[in-house]
Motif scaffolding. Structure first.
Motif, PDB file in Angstrom:
ATOM      1  N   UNK A  61      -2.078  34.420  -0.537  1.00  0.00           N
ATOM      2  CA  UNK A  61      -1.620  33.328  -1.392  1.00  0.00           C
ATOM      3  C   UNK A  61      -0.996  33.929  -2.659  1.00  0.00           C
ATOM      4  N   UNK A  62       0.202  33.511  -2.977  1.00  0.00           N
ATOM      5  CA  UNK A  62       0.934  34.061  -4.111  1.00  0.00           C
ATOM      6  C   UNK A  62       0.531  33.310  -5.375  1.00  0.00           C
ATOM      7  N   UNK A  63      -0.100  34.031  -6.307  1.00  0.00           N
ATOM      8  CA  UNK A  63      -0.537  33.434  -7.569  1.00  0.00           C
ATOM      9  C   UNK A  63       0.019  34.255  -8.721  1.00  0.00           C
ATOM     10  N   UNK A  64      -0.089  33.720  -9.905  1.00  0.00           N
ATOM     11  CA  UNK A  64       0.448  34.384 -11.105  1.00  0.00           C
ATOM     12  C   UNK A  64      -0.625  34.341 -12.185  1.00  0.00           C
ATOM     13  N   UNK A  69      -1.785  27.420 -12.719  1.00  0.00           N
ATOM     14  CA  UNK A  69      -1.652  26.046 -12.219  1.00  0.00           C
ATOM     15  C   UNK A  69      -0.306  25.830 -11.541  1.00  0.00           C
ATOM     16  N   UNK A  70       0.751  26.389 -12.136  1.00  0.00           N
ATOM     17  CA  UNK A  70       2.089  26.198 -11.584  1.00  0.00           C
ATOM     18  C   UNK A  70       2.199  26.804 -10.188  1.00  0.00           C
ATOM     19  N   UNK A  71       1.700  28.017 -10.002  1.00  0.00           N
ATOM     20  CA  UNK A  71       1.807  28.665  -8.699  1.00  0.00           C
ATOM     21  C   UNK A  71       0.837  28.068  -7.693  1.00  0.00           C
ATOM     22  N   UNK A  72      -0.271  27.518  -8.158  1.00  0.00           N
ATOM     23  CA  UNK A  72      -1.199  26.856  -7.238  1.00  0.00           C
ATOM     24  C   UNK A  72      -0.522  25.660  -6.574  1.00  0.00           C
ATOM     25  N   UNK A 129      11.299  25.323 -11.843  1.00  0.00           N
ATOM     26  CA  UNK A 129      10.795  24.030 -12.299  1.00  0.00           C
ATOM     27  C   UNK A 129       9.322  24.107 -12.652  1.00  0.00           C
ATOM     28  N   UNK A 130       8.540  24.808 -11.820  1.00  0.00           N
ATOM     29  CA  UNK A 130       7.102  24.924 -12.067  1.00  0.00           C
ATOM     30  C   UNK A 130       6.811  25.710 -13.345  1.00  0.00           C
ATOM     31  N   UNK A 131       7.648  26.688 -13.664  1.00  0.00           N
ATOM     32  CA  UNK A 131       7.453  27.496 -14.871  1.00  0.00           C
ATOM     33  C   UNK A 131       7.963  26.808 -16.131  1.00  0.00           C
TER      34      UNK A 131
END
Length: 902
Positions: A61-64, A69-72, A129-131
């Protein structure tokens, strides 16, 4: 997918189809990350499939670390190791075709290519957009990344690409999976290559396409370019024969899908995988305790004691909902473009998205699955209910671009046949994309295409083509908006009319009368106004604006609560209302003075079966004095040498008429006045959801309410209106409306009305933002009235509504929403309430659905979903639920998804 989109990796579409064709059954609940089985095929044998066990097909799973929250929400992932198949191992001229290769990834391989390539997963726009990289642009009215100029897009995509690549490496590191970073791998290669050259006198063979990573000049190996790219053996290479093509060519006629063979264990092997299921069989998850404190915060008052507890409910799984039979599609809309560049295609893509959203609201509209170049338009478009929309850029000296040239050639060869053998008419509209700085060739392609479509029997939807101007409108969104403002209400009118109303003078002219030629502007304009006249006389009624709360002002950013007196008409709960924002009397008088005509005099225009209106009526109800003139052909009848056409086109119709009057060109003859009136733009209705219920009455609650919000009679209804800059109704009409100003309206059914047929205990998740609270307000008022009029025995817990309400609002809207919300809390109508006000952290209402467990409610408990919001919020809710959309149906939810987007 049915709409042409791809749920998973577009690069694997053909392979997936082929494996399905030999017997593989995809998972019932499909996702973007499903793994295909291994398929092995020996000579003269059928393929053998082996599904990959979950412990071997590990996904990271790619997370930051800085944007958790954005990458989740993005839910990105990738496989742990690059196990490559469909490759051969070439040794000494012999290719071993079953030699899989495995190693470890490099970060850019995933973050820049696999997940980011536009022909792969294309995640960079979602990452941006998520960032929050687009937030400042959204405030300026931008709808998506594609609306920005190219240099802005490149900047944002580069930032998103960098963060995604970083997230990929960090995620693999956290999962303790080997991965190389681009910079280290590049430096190692350069050092090895230097050592090799020092020893051997030449560099290693290198293919820069694979060797130089996409980050460019910051990576050392990028500066080296390619070396002689010969291919020494042994090496991993592509198969001499593509396995898929070989199988299609050699498959035996008697082949039966693997799962139907007598020896299934030989042909398809499925490891014994353990599957876990939830042990929580309750219909409601733990979070569904009513959030009374959020309701209390609205007024500081606590609801009536005893209304803040709930019990676990059960739903009869056998009950069936008799949904409203959908109306068969009556309008088939296709979109075409022609352009030597990219601008026309971008406008067409934006138009396609908006039309798909419109089709969700109006079931009788069917939109093509994708846009196409003009050369792909099938001639003739013979269906009366077919609508052809064309976005055309000019090239050279105003010529039609190459991807529209074949269409022109076919039209030239087909015109004479058309004149002698008239076909059934179709309707069309053309968007011309040109540059007014080149006046001699401005929109030459659009002019040509419009004439060809008319000679084929087409009837223009909007009069003459729309003249887009790249000199003034630098983005596709800026260019599309003025055209969409005219196109959308016209399509809505066509789609919502009954068959009798749809048989307008326009249809008669095209089917039975002479063919509409470009010069016959009066015929086309008369047909538009005749249709307007028929609708005004048969469909529309008169209403009065009773109140606007708060009073309108230009700088107000919230929502208006507008109360209308609709006279003797009655409406149904959850209906919509179309409002025709007639021109104010003062502006009509100004137009009459400019034209030099008397308002009570009947116009000298024959509208066929309808009575010709007076000048005053025509200027009030038929035309839009705030929009520019439709065309300027009438100037040929005036001594207008000193009049600038460009200036007239930049003015509103009312101001243009006054300008002509001051220039001494008006008043003029009756014939010329008629030409001018037929050049004025048509007044289109605006559609709103009704925000009140007929059954609602004043409730004995401890919260005082203004009488205008609670004490309703059967001839009053409420709507919620979001003010827009220069909005025809929301700003221009309401701000200039004197007390009890009349307008015209008609009532329309809504797709949301099917919610009223659900059993009361059906769990219903409602998401609303801003003015989208309107139908929710109606629904709550209806439930409040039913709950307050029932006896205690009738209001047992298992008969109360089961509504989980999530609202996003601006603080200015709180006084309008609070009374209804608190009444709902006091009467036990709401099971839970979550309010997300505007905030500096940019938390949106759809973001909170994750923590509320909505996905589990919908997927596992069978809850319905009602979304009343903008397009972005509705899309965000679908993303939270993990649902794709196919031909207007939300996958995994089906009829349980109901939305009203605006």
């Amino acid at each position: 997918m049915g709409d042409g989109s791809v749920l998973g990796d577009p690069a694997s579409v053909e392979l997936t189809k082929a494996i399905i064709g030999i017997g593989w059954q995809p998972p019932t609940a499909r996702s973007r990350w499903d793994l295909l089985p291994l398929v092995v095929m020996a000579d003269n044998d059928v393929p053998v499939m082996i599904e990959i066990p979950s412990d071997l097909g590990r996904q990271i799973h790619i997370r930051h670390p800085r944007h958790q929250a954005a990458f989740e929400k993005l839910d990105l992932r990738w496989v742990a190791a690059p196990a490559l198949a469909r490759l051969g191992f070439d040794i000494g001229g012999v290719q071993y075709t079953a030699a899989p290769f495995i190693g470890w990834f490099m970060d850019a391989e995933i973050g820049v290519r696999d997940l980011a390539d536009t022909f792969r997963y294309n995640t960079l726009p979602d990452v941006a957009k998520a960032l929050g990289l687009l937030d400042k642009h959204f405030k300026d009215g931008v709808e998506s990344l594609d609306d920005l100029p190219e240099y802005e897009r490149q900047c944002i995509l580069t930032q998103a690409q960098t963060e995604l690549t970083y997230a990929v490496y960090w995620s693999y590191q956290q999962a303790k999976v080997s991965m190389s970073d681009t910079l280290t791998a590049s430096m190692k290669w350069c050092r090895y290559d230097d050592n090799f050259k020092a020893k051997n006198g030449y560099r290693l063979p290198a293919d820069p396409y694979w060797l130089a990573p996409p980050q460019g000049s910051i990576i050392p190996v990028w500066h080296r370019g390619g070396a002689p790219n010969y291919q020494p053996k042994p090496m991993i290479s592509k198969h001499v024969q593509d396995p898929l093509k070989a199988w299609e060519r050699e498959r035996p006629q008697s082949f039966v899908a693997a799962e139907q063979l007598k020896d299934p264990h030989r042909k398809i092997h499925r490891p014994n995988l353990q599957c876990r299921s939830s042990t929580n069989d309750g219909i409601l998850p733990a979070w569904t305790e009513r959030h009374v404190h959020e309701s209390i915060a609205l007024t500081g008052e606590r609801p009536v004691e005893g209304t803040n507890t709930i019990e676990a409910l059960t739903v009869d799984e056998k009950f069936s909902i008799s949904a409203i039979d959908p109306t068969p599609p009556r309008l088939s809309v296709s979109i075409y473009f022609c352009s030597a560049g990219t601008f026309a295609e971008k406008v067409a893509l934006k138009l396609h998205l908006r039309l798909r959203d419109l089709a969700k609201i109006i079931p009788s509209v069917s939109v093509s699955s994708k846009i196409a170049c003009l050369n792909e338009l099938q001639l003739p478009p013979s269906c009366t209910d077919q609508i052809v929309l064309v976005v055309a850029s000019s090239t050279g000296q105003g010529e039609v671009p190459t991807n529209g040239g074949r269409f022109i050639t076919l039209c030239d060869g087909d015109t004479e046949k058309q004149l002698h053998n008239p076909r059934s008419s179709f309707k069309f509209a053309v968007f011309g994309n040109g540059d007014s700085r080149y006046a001699a060739t401005y929109n030459g392609a659009a002019i040509t295409i419009e004439r060809k479509l008319q000679r084929l029997g087409g009837l223009p939807l909007l009069g003459s083509f729309h003249q887009g101007d790249t000199a003034l409108q630098s983005t596709a969104l800026q260019a599309l908006n003025p055209w969409w403002a005219k196109l959308q209400p016209t399509l809505q009118d066509l789609a919502t009319q009954s068959p009798k109303l749809r048989r307008t003078i326009s249809d008669d002219v095209c089917n039975n009368g002479p063919m509409l030629m470009p010069s016959d502007i009066h015929t086309e304009a008369k047909s538009r106004f005749a249709s307007q006249s028929q609708q005004l006389h048969s469909d529309f009624n008169s209403a009065k604006v009773i109140s606007v709360n708060p009073p309108p002002r230009n700088d107000y950013q919230g929502t208006y609560l507008v109360t209308l007196d609709i006279g003797h008409m009655r409406y149904n709960d959850m209906d919509c209302i179309q409002i025709l924002p007639v021109n104010a009397p003062a502006k009509v008088r100004r137009a009459l003075r400019a034209l030099g005509v008397t308002g009570s005099t009947p116009m000298s225009i024959d509208f066929a079966d309808t009575i010709s209106p007076t000048y005053s009526s025509f200027l009030t109800e038929y035309i839009d004095l705030e929009s520019p003139l439709q065309n300027l052909d009438f100037l040929e009848q005036l001594d207008s040498a000193s009049t600038s056409e460009e200036k007239l086109q930049s003015l509103s119709s009312l101001t243009a008429l006054e300008h002509l009057n001051k220039s001494g060109l008006l008043p003029t003859s009756t014939e010329t006045t008629t030409s001018i009136l037929l050049s004025l733009p048509l007044l289109h209705p605006r559609t709103y959801s009704i925000a009140s219920s007929l059954s609602h009455t004043t409730l004995p609650t401890p919260h005082p309410h203004p009488p205008s919000q609670n004490e309703k009679t059967n001839n009053h209804l409420d709507i919620l209106v979001k003010p827009l800059p220069h909005g025809r109704f929301s700003q221009l009409f309401l701000s200039s409306a004197p007390p009890t100003l009349s307008l015209r309206y008609r009532l329309l059914p809504s797709a949301a009305s099917r919610l009223l047929t659900l059993p009361p205990t059906t769990p219903l998740v409602v998401v609303a933002t801003g003015a989208g609270f309107a139908p929710v307000r109606c629904l709550l008022q209806r439930c409040i009235a039913l709950a307050s009029s029932s006896t205690p025995q009738q209001t047992r817990q298992n008969e109360k509504p089961n509504i989980f309400l999530h609202i996003g609002l601006k603080p200015t809207d709180l006084p309008l929403f609070a009374p209804t919300l608190n009444d709902a809390a006091a009467t036990g109508v709401l099971t839970s309430l979550s309010i997300t006000p505007s905030n500096d952290a940019k938390m949106r209402v759809q973001d909170r659905l994750v923590e509320r467990g909505v996905k589990e409610m919908v997927k596992e408990k069978g809850a319905w979903v009602f979304v009343c919001s903008g397009v972005d919020c509705a899309r965000g809710v679908r993303e939270v639920l993990g649902c794709a959309e196919e031909e207007g149906v939300v996958e995994g939810i089906g009829e349980r998804w109901v939305e009203e987007v605006f």
